[in-house]
Design a protein around this motif. Sequence first.
Motif, PDB file in Angstrom:
ATOM      1  N   SER A 162      24.019  22.808  36.488  1.00 35.84           N
ATOM      2  CA  SER A 162      24.782  21.833  35.704  1.00 35.84           C
ATOM      3  C   SER A 162      23.988  21.202  34.566  1.00 35.84           C
ATOM      4  CB  SER A 162      25.326  20.730  36.627  1.00 35.84           C
ATOM      5  OG  SER A 162      24.265  20.007  37.238  1.00 35.84           O
ATOM      6  N   LEU A 163      22.667  21.296  34.598  1.00 39.91           N
ATOM      7  CA  LEU A 163      21.851  20.722  33.524  1.00 39.91           C
ATOM      8  C   LEU A 163      21.848  21.601  32.269  1.00 39.91           C
ATOM      9  CD1 LEU A 163      18.686  19.449  35.463  1.00 39.91           C
ATOM     10  CD2 LEU A 163      20.596  18.093  34.577  1.00 39.91           C
ATOM     11  N   ILE A 164      22.326  22.833  32.385  1.00 37.04           N
ATOM     12  CA  ILE A 164      22.302  23.780  31.265  1.00 37.04           C
ATOM     13  C   ILE A 164      23.612  23.689  30.499  1.00 37.04           C
ATOM     14  CG2 ILE A 164      22.086  26.197  30.615  1.00 37.04           C
ATOM     15  CD1 ILE A 164      20.374  26.614  33.071  1.00 37.04           C
ATOM     16  N   ASP A 165      23.522  23.411  29.210  1.00 29.34           N
ATOM     17  CA  ASP A 165      24.703  23.137  28.388  1.00 29.34           C
ATOM     18  C   ASP A 165      25.473  24.383  27.978  1.00 29.34           C
ATOM     19  OD1 ASP A 165      24.181  20.396  28.447  1.00 29.34           O
ATOM     20  OD2 ASP A 165      22.877  20.506  26.699  1.00 29.34           O
ATOM     21  N   SER A 166      24.763  25.478  27.723  1.00 29.77           N
ATOM     22  CA  SER A 166      25.407  26.664  27.161  1.00 29.77           C
ATOM     23  C   SER A 166      25.387  27.822  28.150  1.00 29.77           C
ATOM     24  CB  SER A 166      24.686  27.085  25.873  1.00 29.77           C
ATOM     25  OG  SER A 166      25.148  28.328  25.407  1.00 29.77           O
ATOM     26  N   ASP A 167      26.514  28.513  28.271  1.00 34.81           N
ATOM     27  CA  ASP A 167      26.571  29.662  29.166  1.00 34.81           C
ATOM     28  C   ASP A 167      25.624  30.757  28.686  1.00 34.81           C
ATOM     29  OD1 ASP A 167      27.705  31.108  31.406  1.00 34.81           O
ATOM     30  OD2 ASP A 167      28.740  32.352  29.925  1.00 34.81           O
ATOM     31  N   GLU A 168      25.678  31.089  27.423  1.00 34.25           N
ATOM     32  CA  GLU A 168      24.777  32.095  26.854  1.00 34.25           C
ATOM     33  C   GLU A 168      23.464  31.446  26.420  1.00 34.25           C
ATOM     34  OE1 GLU A 168      25.375  35.276  26.962  1.00 34.25           O
ATOM     35  OE2 GLU A 168      27.390  34.997  27.761  1.00 34.25           O
ATOM     36  N   ASP A 169      22.449  32.277  26.265  1.00 31.34           N
ATOM     37  CA  ASP A 169      21.132  31.787  25.862  1.00 31.34           C
ATOM     38  C   ASP A 169      21.089  31.548  24.355  1.00 31.34           C
ATOM     39  OD1 ASP A 169      18.495  31.146  25.527  1.00 31.34           O
ATOM     40  OD2 ASP A 169      17.688  32.977  26.421  1.00 31.34           O
ATOM     41  N   VAL A 170      21.124  30.293  23.948  1.00 31.76           N
ATOM     42  CA  VAL A 170      21.085  29.946  22.527  1.00 31.76           C
ATOM     43  C   VAL A 170      19.682  29.491  22.112  1.00 31.76           C
ATOM     44  CG1 VAL A 170      23.530  29.330  22.445  1.00 31.76           C
ATOM     45  CG2 VAL A 170      21.842  27.570  22.991  1.00 31.76           C
ATOM     46  N   TRP A 171      18.755  29.460  23.038  1.00 35.74           N
ATOM     47  CA  TRP A 171      17.388  29.008  22.727  1.00 35.74           C
ATOM     48  C   TRP A 171      16.500  30.157  22.260  1.00 35.74           C
ATOM     49  CZ3 TRP A 171      14.980  24.535  25.960  1.00 35.74           C
ATOM     50  CH2 TRP A 171      15.906  23.487  26.081  1.00 35.74           C
ATOM     51  N   TRP A 172      16.694  31.341  22.841  1.00 38.13           N
ATOM     52  CA  TRP A 172      15.841  32.491  22.551  1.00 38.13           C
ATOM     53  C   TRP A 172      16.310  33.191  21.278  1.00 38.13           C
ATOM     54  CZ3 TRP A 172      16.311  37.773  21.977  1.00 38.13           C
ATOM     55  CH2 TRP A 172      15.160  38.547  22.150  1.00 38.13           C
ATOM     56  N   LYS A 173      15.374  33.482  20.355  1.00 36.75           N
ATOM     57  CA  LYS A 173      15.685  34.200  19.114  1.00 36.75           C
ATOM     58  C   LYS A 173      14.894  35.505  19.083  1.00 36.75           C
ATOM     59  CE  LYS A 173      17.972  30.524  17.809  1.00 36.75           C
ATOM     60  NZ  LYS A 173      19.457  30.490  17.887  1.00 36.75           N
ATOM     61  N   ASP A 174      15.542  36.577  18.631  1.00 36.17           N
ATOM     62  CA  ASP A 174      14.862  37.870  18.664  1.00 36.17           C
ATOM     63  C   ASP A 174      13.814  38.034  17.579  1.00 36.17           C
ATOM     64  OD1 ASP A 174      16.489  38.107  16.458  1.00 36.17           O
ATOM     65  OD2 ASP A 174      17.554  39.894  17.152  1.00 36.17           O
ATOM     66  N   ASN A 175      13.844  37.163  16.548  1.00 30.35           N
ATOM     67  CA  ASN A 175      12.905  37.328  15.430  1.00 30.35           C
ATOM     68  C   ASN A 175      12.059  36.083  15.148  1.00 30.35           C
ATOM     69  OD1 ASN A 175      14.997  35.763  14.549  1.00 30.35           O
ATOM     70  ND2 ASN A 175      15.257  36.817  12.571  1.00 30.35           N
ATOM     71  N   VAL A 176      12.157  35.077  15.991  1.00 26.87           N
ATOM     72  CA  VAL A 176      11.380  33.852  15.785  1.00 26.87           C
ATOM     73  C   VAL A 176      10.694  33.482  17.093  1.00 26.87           C
ATOM     74  CG1 VAL A 176      11.424  31.403  15.163  1.00 26.87           C
ATOM     75  CG2 VAL A 176      12.967  33.014  14.016  1.00 26.87           C
ATOM     76  N   ARG A 177       9.378  33.371  17.059  1.00 27.78           N
ATOM     77  CA  ARG A 177       8.603  33.000  18.234  1.00 27.78           C
ATOM     78  C   ARG A 177       8.276  31.504  18.182  1.00 27.78           C
ATOM     79  NH1 ARG A 177       7.550  34.694  23.383  1.00 27.78           N
ATOM     80  NH2 ARG A 177       5.351  34.594  23.972  1.00 27.78           N
ATOM     81  N   GLU A 178       8.588  30.803  19.220  1.00 24.40           N
ATOM     82  CA  GLU A 178       8.256  29.385  19.332  1.00 24.40           C
ATOM     83  C   GLU A 178       6.750  29.202  19.141  1.00 24.40           C
ATOM     84  OE1 GLU A 178       9.520  25.912  22.534  1.00 24.40           O
ATOM     85  OE2 GLU A 178       8.830  27.854  23.286  1.00 24.40           O
TER      86      GLU A 178
END
Length: 243
Positions: A162-178
Amino acid sequence: MDCGAGTCLFPLHRCKTIHLVRHAQGIHNVEGDKNYKAYLNPDYFDAHLTPLGWEQVDNLRKHVHSSGLINKIDLVIASPLMRTLQTAVGVFGGEGYTDDKTDVLPLMVANAGNSFHGAISSHNCPPIVAGELCREHLGVHPCDKRRSVSEYQFLFPAVDFSLIDSDEDVWWKDNVRETKEELAARGVEFLNWLWTRKEKEIAIVTHSGFLFHTLTTFGNDCHPLVKKEISKHAQFYSVLYIL
């Protein structure tokens, strides 16, 4: 030990005991430890535990139970990735799930994540909650991209998402590394949120990168040996830390 910053005292009711657990060995770690570029392999998407990883989980589980720690922990928070969820439910979950207990949901269904592992019960175990803030270094590496919450809820029915807001992963990007700085800041945000929880003894099941970059932001007011001990890499899987 001589502490350059002096001695500090805090009332016990203002303190928490935090157990930091790195996930057990994942399939991505086997080749990634040999060649870092292997982490780019799309076959390692949301990597699951290896057979050795499950052995490590079982060993830590035995320690948690034999030491009585399982009876002290109020809450388990896990990064919402397959390897951390498997580690969390394997270490802190109940005994093997049986269908005759129809009123008790399993923490993990049988063979979740191609694990060839039996179902794990949620009976007599602390609540397990998934949280995005304690995820691994975000971006580029497919092993660090999560599945949808809907899929996880099917595989881990008694875990709280329940703490996770989005069903799909919107944090991970395929071309940008944190960046390392962004990861450390996220770690500090996570710990600041943790202090708002009412629970006093909490286990966190997370990742080596998250632990290393988060913990390096602490200990600057301690003796250098303490600082070094706090911020070293977790070299072993499923290692238990107490802060």
